[in-house]
Write an enzyme that holds these catalytic residues in place. Structure first.
Site, PDB file in Angstrom:
ATOM      1  N   LYS A   1     -55.308  10.458 -22.630  1.00 51.70           N
ATOM      2  CA  LYS A   1     -56.244   9.425 -22.145  1.00 51.70           C
ATOM      3  C   LYS A   1     -55.569   8.087 -22.391  1.00 51.70           C
ATOM      4  CE  LYS A   1     -59.305   6.674 -23.048  1.00 51.70           C
ATOM      5  NZ  LYS A   1     -59.128   5.258 -22.661  1.00 51.70           N
TER       6      LYS A   1
ATOM      7  N   CYS B   1     -48.600  -3.873 -32.856  1.00 53.17           N
ATOM      8  CA  CYS B   1     -49.230  -3.469 -34.125  1.00 53.17           C
ATOM      9  C   CYS B   1     -48.428  -3.953 -35.318  1.00 53.17           C
ATOM     10  CB  CYS B   1     -49.387  -1.961 -34.171  1.00 53.17           C
ATOM     11  SG  CYS B   1     -47.843  -1.107 -33.840  1.00 53.17           S
TER      12      CYS B   1
ATOM     13  N   GLU C   1     -56.056  -9.191 -37.618  1.00 56.91           N
ATOM     14  CA  GLU C   1     -55.050  -8.936 -36.582  1.00 56.91           C
ATOM     15  C   GLU C   1     -55.381  -9.779 -35.357  1.00 56.91           C
ATOM     16  OE1 GLU C   1     -55.086  -4.880 -35.139  1.00 56.91           O
ATOM     17  OE2 GLU C   1     -52.903  -4.855 -35.044  1.00 56.91           O
TER      18      GLU C   1
ATOM     19  N   GLU D   1     -52.364   6.182 -35.782  1.00 52.80           N
ATOM     20  CA  GLU D   1     -51.466   5.020 -35.901  1.00 52.80           C
ATOM     21  C   GLU D   1     -52.300   3.821 -35.515  1.00 52.80           C
ATOM     22  OE1 GLU D   1     -48.363   5.160 -36.823  1.00 52.80           O
ATOM     23  OE2 GLU D   1     -47.625   7.159 -36.315  1.00 52.80           O
TER      24      GLU D   1
HETATM   25  P1  NAP Z   1     -58.345   0.462 -29.133  1.00 52.48           P
HETATM   26  O1  NAP Z   1     -59.382  -0.425 -28.607  1.00 52.48           O
HETATM   27  O2  NAP Z   1     -58.524   1.097 -30.441  1.00 52.48           O
HETATM   28  O3  NAP Z   1     -58.104   1.561 -28.001  1.00 52.48           O
HETATM   29  C1  NAP Z   1     -57.179   2.602 -28.157  1.00 52.48           C
HETATM   30  C2  NAP Z   1     -57.615   3.770 -27.324  1.00 52.48           C
HETATM   31  O4  NAP Z   1     -58.854   4.287 -27.832  1.00 52.48           O
HETATM   32  C3  NAP Z   1     -57.873   3.411 -25.864  1.00 52.48           C
HETATM   33  O5  NAP Z   1     -57.452   4.471 -25.044  1.00 52.48           O
HETATM   34  C4  NAP Z   1     -59.373   3.267 -25.846  1.00 52.48           C
HETATM   35  O6  NAP Z   1     -59.952   3.448 -24.576  1.00 52.48           O
HETATM   36  C5  NAP Z   1     -59.817   4.339 -26.801  1.00 52.48           C
HETATM   37  N1  NAP Z   1     -61.152   4.090 -27.346  1.00 52.48           N
HETATM   38  C6  NAP Z   1     -61.815   2.900 -27.479  1.00 52.48           C
HETATM   39  N2  NAP Z   1     -63.040   3.088 -28.010  1.00 52.48           N
HETATM   40  C7  NAP Z   1     -63.171   4.426 -28.208  1.00 52.48           C
HETATM   41  C8  NAP Z   1     -64.221   5.242 -28.719  1.00 52.48           C
HETATM   42  N3  NAP Z   1     -65.375   4.727 -29.139  1.00 52.48           N
HETATM   43  N4  NAP Z   1     -64.005   6.574 -28.784  1.00 52.48           N
HETATM   44  C9  NAP Z   1     -62.848   7.115 -28.362  1.00 52.48           C
HETATM   45  N5  NAP Z   1     -61.839   6.409 -27.854  1.00 52.48           N
HETATM   46  C10 NAP Z   1     -61.988   5.064 -27.785  1.00 52.48           C
HETATM   47  O7  NAP Z   1     -56.937  -0.271 -29.218  1.00 52.48           O
HETATM   48  P2  NAP Z   1     -56.229  -1.159 -28.113  1.00 52.48           P
HETATM   49  O8  NAP Z   1     -56.988  -2.430 -28.014  1.00 52.48           O
HETATM   50  O9  NAP Z   1     -55.977  -0.370 -26.884  1.00 52.48           O
HETATM   51  O10 NAP Z   1     -54.801  -1.393 -28.772  1.00 52.48           O
HETATM   52  C11 NAP Z   1     -54.597  -2.352 -29.737  1.00 52.48           C
HETATM   53  C12 NAP Z   1     -54.628  -1.757 -31.133  1.00 52.48           C
HETATM   54  O11 NAP Z   1     -53.684  -0.690 -31.236  1.00 52.48           O
HETATM   55  C13 NAP Z   1     -54.247  -2.727 -32.193  1.00 52.48           C
HETATM   56  O12 NAP Z   1     -55.106  -2.651 -33.294  1.00 52.48           O
HETATM   57  C14 NAP Z   1     -52.851  -2.278 -32.596  1.00 52.48           C
HETATM   58  O13 NAP Z   1     -52.496  -2.664 -33.892  1.00 52.48           O
HETATM   59  C15 NAP Z   1     -52.915  -0.822 -32.410  1.00 52.48           C
HETATM   60  N6  NAP Z   1     -51.576  -0.225 -32.215  1.00 52.48           N
HETATM   61  C16 NAP Z   1     -51.028   0.514 -33.227  1.00 52.48           C
HETATM   62  C17 NAP Z   1     -49.767   1.077 -33.088  1.00 52.48           C
HETATM   63  C18 NAP Z   1     -49.161   1.891 -34.200  1.00 52.48           C
HETATM   64  O14 NAP Z   1     -48.216   2.622 -33.935  1.00 52.48           O
HETATM   65  N7  NAP Z   1     -49.667   1.819 -35.405  1.00 52.48           N
HETATM   66  C19 NAP Z   1     -49.069   0.897 -31.904  1.00 52.48           C
HETATM   67  C20 NAP Z   1     -49.648   0.157 -30.887  1.00 52.48           C
HETATM   68  C21 NAP Z   1     -50.913  -0.395 -31.068  1.00 52.48           C
HETATM   69  P3  NAP Z   1     -60.270   2.154 -23.681  1.00 52.48           P
HETATM   70  O15 NAP Z   1     -58.971   1.511 -23.406  1.00 52.48           O
HETATM   71  O16 NAP Z   1     -60.879   2.679 -22.470  1.00 52.48           O
HETATM   72  O17 NAP Z   1     -61.175   1.296 -24.486  1.00 52.48           O
END
Ligand code: NAP
Ligand code: MG
Length: 499
Positions: A192, A303, A401, A268
């Protein structure tokens, strides 16, 4: 290495591209079962790129069933290692062949700078499939030391159907980080992608079938987190979830697992990574280059963005002045222009959120030294590269963040204060330390509670080194390196009595 071409060249590719708009399930493109679609926006222009299938729970059920059938058939999971290796090597080649088109597609989808997309896709993504392909036939099991009355084998088996829920900041790279080891292990996958960035994962699935990955092994479902993402998290027939995204959503996945089939969850998540410059570090061009790129790379939507820069009092003025000169060389602009280093924010809401943090930094008393606004001449959701001096560790911008192109400088008196401040966060993804003194470097590396500590360089390591977070940045799971295989395999003991 891909050769860099002109803006006109990338614009021509962009206008000729056929953008995927359907889901990819059981080896073919298909609409969502409801027939619904949602709009996909190019955040650099605000224009609608097209629509994509809006997958929900019913589609996740169909995809999981396809992935399960493929897994149980053995068409991938039980093939000889050499065969899976051949196919993944072919996939690496196809990614290389298509790298320019994939990079342009990703840049349109996300507003990321084309130079970064070309590097990530043409080099890293292709290399990931190649590296794990080459690993497949070099992993051995173990024989336990028993008496002569037994032979005990310890073998690794693919875990089964993997759910992957991914973020928008490195769309294809995050797919590769997870899919390459999962496929190498013999698993099937239901992916997804983030709703903002579904395109390159869909095209990759098509290329995988062209390379010879059997139908049903890879399924890609564009959709929203609360519906499709949650359905993956709660599905009783998904054996493991590998998630990259925010800490807040990562916590939901632990709950989904607890309320469904207790599947293991690899997480992650977010970070607030410190970049520490001790007094003895030479403030040379390389250090300044690393300082700026650690905060601004991928427009700060990273991240491991090293936004919290803690600099020794003796060198702080020199550091800040050189950083400000360097930041001027980071061009913000059309993401398809190869000279651009900072593309747009992913959405208008995210742009507003980042600008909100900048405003909060000002209000809480940090000194705004560069940027701070949106570039007036650009149509999309851009934010100027922004530098704050005199940041205090208790300010909101130093604690939360931001995920935008913001660099903040905190003055520290010595190594101990730097360490205390660096440790004072719920996150533990990454840290950078610059010092000439090897003893200080090792002391710092040992005491920083982070998955990756880089010394005298800003780096997340490479494909060979595991990446993941301590504390609320991650679970025990690691992406990359041979460690990534642990997420997608389980250990079996076979005990044979010998008479
Ligand atoms: P996010 O809002 O947590 O979304 C990540 C994924 O989860 C998306 O596919 C999202 O779908 C889905 N999601 C959102 N709400 C959900 C729910 N209630 N239940 C199940 N799935 C759900 O993160 P993002 O804004 O895409 O990315 C930014 C974040 O990723 C930052 O915090 C960053 O630090 C972190 N990140 C971490 C790493 C690492 O390796 N540690 C690498 C890259 C990014 P939708 O897009 O449809 O909302
Ligand atoms: Mg998009």
């Amino acid at each position: 290495m891909l050769e860099t071409k002109t803006l006109a060249h990338y614009r021509t590719i962009a206008s000729d591209l056929a953008l995927p708009g359907l889901a990819f399930i059981d080896g073919e493109f298909c609409p969502a079962s409801s027939g619904r679609v949602f709009e996909n926006i190019n955040p650099a222009t605000g224009e609608i790129l097209g629509t994509v299938a809006h997958c929900e729970t019913a589609d996740v059920d169909i995809a999981v069933a396809a992935a399960r059938r493929a897994f149980e058939s053995g068409a991938w999971s039980r093939t000889a290692p050499e065969e899976r290796k051949e196919v993944l090597l072919r996939l690496a080649e196809l990614v290389r062949r298509e790298a320019e088109a994939l990079a342009v597609m990703e840049s349109l989808d996300t507003g990321k700078a084309i130079a970064d997309c070309l590097h990530e896709i043409g080099n890293e993504v292709a290399t990931f499939f190649q590296w794990y392909a080459e690993l497949i036939d070099k992993v051995f099991g173990k024989v336990a030391p028993t008496g002569e009355d037994a032979l005990a084998l310890i073998v690794k088996e693919p875990i089964g159907v993997v759910g992957m829920v991914l973020p928008w900041n490195f769309p294809l790279l995050m797919v590769a980080w997870k899919l390459a080891p999962a496929l190498a292990a013999g698993c099937s996958a239901v992916v997804k992608p983030a709703e903002q960035s579904p395109l390159t994962a869909l095209r990759l699935a098509e290329l995988a079938v062209e390379a010879g990955v059997p139908a049903g092994v890879i399924n890609v479902l564009p959709g929203f987190g609360e519906t499709a993402g949650q359905a993956v998290g709660r599905h009783p027939d998904i054996d493991v979830v590998s998630f990259t995204g925010s800490t807040e959503v990562g916590a939901h996945f632990l709950k989904y697992a607890g309320e469904s089939n207790l599947k293991p969850v690899g997480l992650e998540m977010g970070g607030k990574s410190p970049f520490i410059v001790l007094d003895d570090a030479p403030i040379d061009d390389r250090l300044v280059d690393e300082a700026v790129s650690s905060a601004l790379w991928n427009a700060g939507q990273n991240c491991s963005a090293n936004m919290r820069q803690m600099v020794g009092a003796k060198v702080k003025d020199e550091f800040l002045s050189k950083v400000l000169d360097k930041v001027k060389t980071w061009k913000v602009g059309d993401p398809l222009d190869p000279e651009t280093r900072i593309g747009s924010m992913i959405t208008k809401e995210h742009q507003e959120r980042v600008l909100g943090y900048i405003e909060m930094g000002r209000r809480e008393g940090a000194a705004l030294c560069a940027g701070g606004g949106r570039p007036a001449e650009l149509p999309g959701y851009f934010v100027e590269p922004t530098v704050f001096g005199d940041v205090r560790p208790d300010m909101t911008i130093a604690r939360e963040e931001i995920f935008g192109p913001v660099l903040g400088v905190i003055t520290v008196k010595d190594e101990d204060e730097a360490l205390t401040l660096a440790r004072d966060t719920v996150y533990g993804l990454h840290a950078t330390v610059f010092t000439r003194d090897i003893d200080r470097a090792i002391r710092m590396a040992r005491r920083l509670p982070c998955g990756t500590v880089s010394i005298n360089a800003f780096t997340e390591g490479d494909i060979k080194t595991p990446f993941g977070g301590y504390r609320q940045s991650g679970s025990l799971a690691r992406d990359n390196g041979t460690e990534a295989m642990d997420q997608y395999t389980q250990t079996k003991t076979i005990w044979i009595a010998v008479s």
